[in-house]
Design an enzyme around this catalytic site. Structure first.
Site, PDB file in Angstrom:
ATOM      1  N   SER A   1      34.162  34.630  36.842  1.00 15.25           N
ATOM      2  CA  SER A   1      35.499  34.782  36.009  1.00 15.25           C
ATOM      3  C   SER A   1      36.024  36.073  35.896  1.00 15.25           C
ATOM      4  O   SER A   1      37.121  36.360  35.117  1.00 15.25           O
ATOM      5  CB  SER A   1      35.069  33.824  34.729  1.00 15.25           C
TER       6      SER A   1
ATOM      7  N   THR B   1      37.287  35.031  30.614  1.00 14.04           N
ATOM      8  CA  THR B   1      37.481  36.406  30.394  1.00 14.04           C
ATOM      9  C   THR B   1      36.651  37.111  29.674  1.00 14.04           C
ATOM     10  O   THR B   1      35.642  36.706  29.323  1.00 14.04           O
ATOM     11  CB  THR B   1      39.173  36.749  29.894  1.00 14.04           C
TER      12      THR B   1
ATOM     13  N   THR C   1      39.963  39.978  33.625  1.00 11.08           N
ATOM     14  CA  THR C   1      39.492  38.501  34.085  1.00 11.08           C
ATOM     15  C   THR C   1      40.154  38.243  35.505  1.00 11.08           C
ATOM     16  O   THR C   1      40.899  38.820  35.941  1.00 11.08           O
ATOM     17  CB  THR C   1      40.392  37.336  33.194  1.00 11.08           C
TER      18      THR C   1
ATOM     19  N   ARG D   1      50.456  33.554  39.058  1.00 13.50           N
ATOM     20  CA  ARG D   1      50.306  33.073  37.675  1.00 13.50           C
ATOM     21  C   ARG D   1      49.410  34.447  37.250  1.00 13.50           C
ATOM     22  O   ARG D   1      48.489  34.802  37.481  1.00 13.50           O
ATOM     23  CB  ARG D   1      49.549  31.820  37.625  1.00 13.50           C
TER      24      ARG D   1
ATOM     25  N   THR E   1      40.197  34.310  24.330  1.00  9.46           N
ATOM     26  CA  THR E   1      39.554  33.856  25.643  1.00  9.46           C
ATOM     27  C   THR E   1      39.933  32.391  25.657  1.00  9.46           C
ATOM     28  O   THR E   1      40.605  31.855  24.913  1.00  9.46           O
ATOM     29  CB  THR E   1      37.890  33.831  25.716  1.00  9.46           C
ATOM     30  N   GLY E   2      40.050  31.616  26.956  1.00  6.30           N
ATOM     31  CA  GLY E   2      40.437  30.515  27.024  1.00  6.30           C
ATOM     32  C   GLY E   2      41.768  30.272  27.982  1.00  6.30           C
ATOM     33  O   GLY E   2      42.221  31.086  28.601  1.00  6.30           O
TER      34      GLY E   2
END
Length: 331
Positions: free
Chosen positions: A88, A190, A208, A218, A241-242
């Site tokens: 990641s 991340t 990330t 993106r 994060t997420g």
């Protein structure tokens, strides 16, 4: 003593007492109203998203040896960028739909300076490239091929970032080509890191490989100031994060710092920032995860997420611990 002289002396004395009283009163009031940001911080301190023991330990070592918060967050994030098993961050990160690993990163120092790179291919340590953007260019952000060329000009060596494990995962994904973020699975993760050094200065970094199997081009919240990261040395810092799209819609990290400026604790600020996401009309928050970490100038920390199982590592009082965050969706 003549009455006139006595009155003059008494008056002067009285004025002196009033003046002294006023000074003491002002001093007491000033002490009572000193902004929280001027108090001494508990330091050194490091906090980072997810279970990132070695990254936090590395950053803490920099601080304990007298290094700056900026050096600490850069060196800590580089550990995850080199961790091929993480999939990641950095080398080994899961690719976009075309099979390309593209990396995003940003960094902020205690003076409010900021640097970022977006959509970079074949350069592993993008957090260090972001720092070079901040320190060696008149810009704050470089993108794609331009960012890669700049990195090479600064001595960064190009390399293949797609490991065999990530390539196999991508090939398996292509069998159905279904695009759906999976809660707490690190296909949308991340590392965000915040640090306070021995001078009480705060810096932050975020790096990330972005959402797995994303559309080419993106970019999420991680490299965007105020989204994935924000630092104000007078107040504190925050990182996210997420699912980046949801963080960006509420400018989450900036929001948390501003809430702390208004007097909220880091924990209260993180909780309100999550509330801004989940309470939007028609928002189906059950389908995605967002988590925040924050620290204020006093060394108080906070963390909160939408769903269970978000965790963070914190180095404080010479201890490095992984802690499970509190969360919103307890249904």
């Amino acid at each position: 003593m003549k009455r006139r002289n006595f009155i003059k002396k008494a008056s002067a004395s009285g004025l002196g007492l009033v003046a002294a009283s006023t000074i003491l009163s002002c001093k007491e009031d000033k002490e009572k109203t000193v902004p929280a940001s001027t108090k001494l911080a508990i330091k050194p301190l490091v906090i980072a998203t997810w279970k990132t023991d070695l990254a936090v330990e590395t950053a803490a070592d920099v601080l304990e040896n007298g290094g700056s918060a900026l050096d600490a967050v850069e060196q800590g994030c580089r550990i995850e960028e080199a961790n091929e098993k993480g999939q990641s961050v950095g080398k080994g990160g899961l690719p976009d739909r075309d099979g390309d690993v593209t990396l995003d990163a940003c960094i902020m120092d205690s003076k409010g300076n900021y640097g970022a790179v977006l959509g970079v291919k074949e350069i592993k340590h993008v957090i260090s490239v972001a720092r070079k953007v901040m320190e060696d260019t008149p810009h704050v952000m470089l993108v794609g091929e331009g960012a890669k060329k700049f990195a090479i000009s600064k001595g960064f060596e190009p390399e293949n970032l797609l490991t065999e494990a990530s390539k196999k995962a991508w090939e398996k994904w292509k069998e159905k080509s279904e695009y759906k973020p999976i809660i707490n699975i690190e296909n949308h993760d991340t590392i965000g890191m915040l640090a306070i050094d021995k001078n009480g200065d705060i810096s932050g970094a975020c790096t990330t490989s972005g959402l797995a199997y994303k559309m080419a081009g993106r970019v999420g919240d991680s490299p965007i100031i105020g989204g994935g990261l924000f630092v104000d040395n007078e107040v504190g810092g925050a990182s996210a994060t997420g699912l980046g799209e949801e963080v960006l819609k509420t400018v989450g990290s900036f929001l948390i710092v501003e809430l702390m400026r208004q007097g909220k604790s880091p924990q209260e600020a993180c909780e309100e920032a999550i509330g801004r996401i989940v309470n939007k009309p028609g928002k189906n928050f059950k389908d995605f995860q967002v988590g925040y970490i924050a620290v204020n100038k006093q060394g108080e920390t906070g963390a909160y997420s939408i769903h269970e199982w978000f965790s963070y590592n914190i180095y404080k009082n010479k201890e490095n611990k992984n802690i499970k965050s509190d969360f919103y969706n307890k249904a």
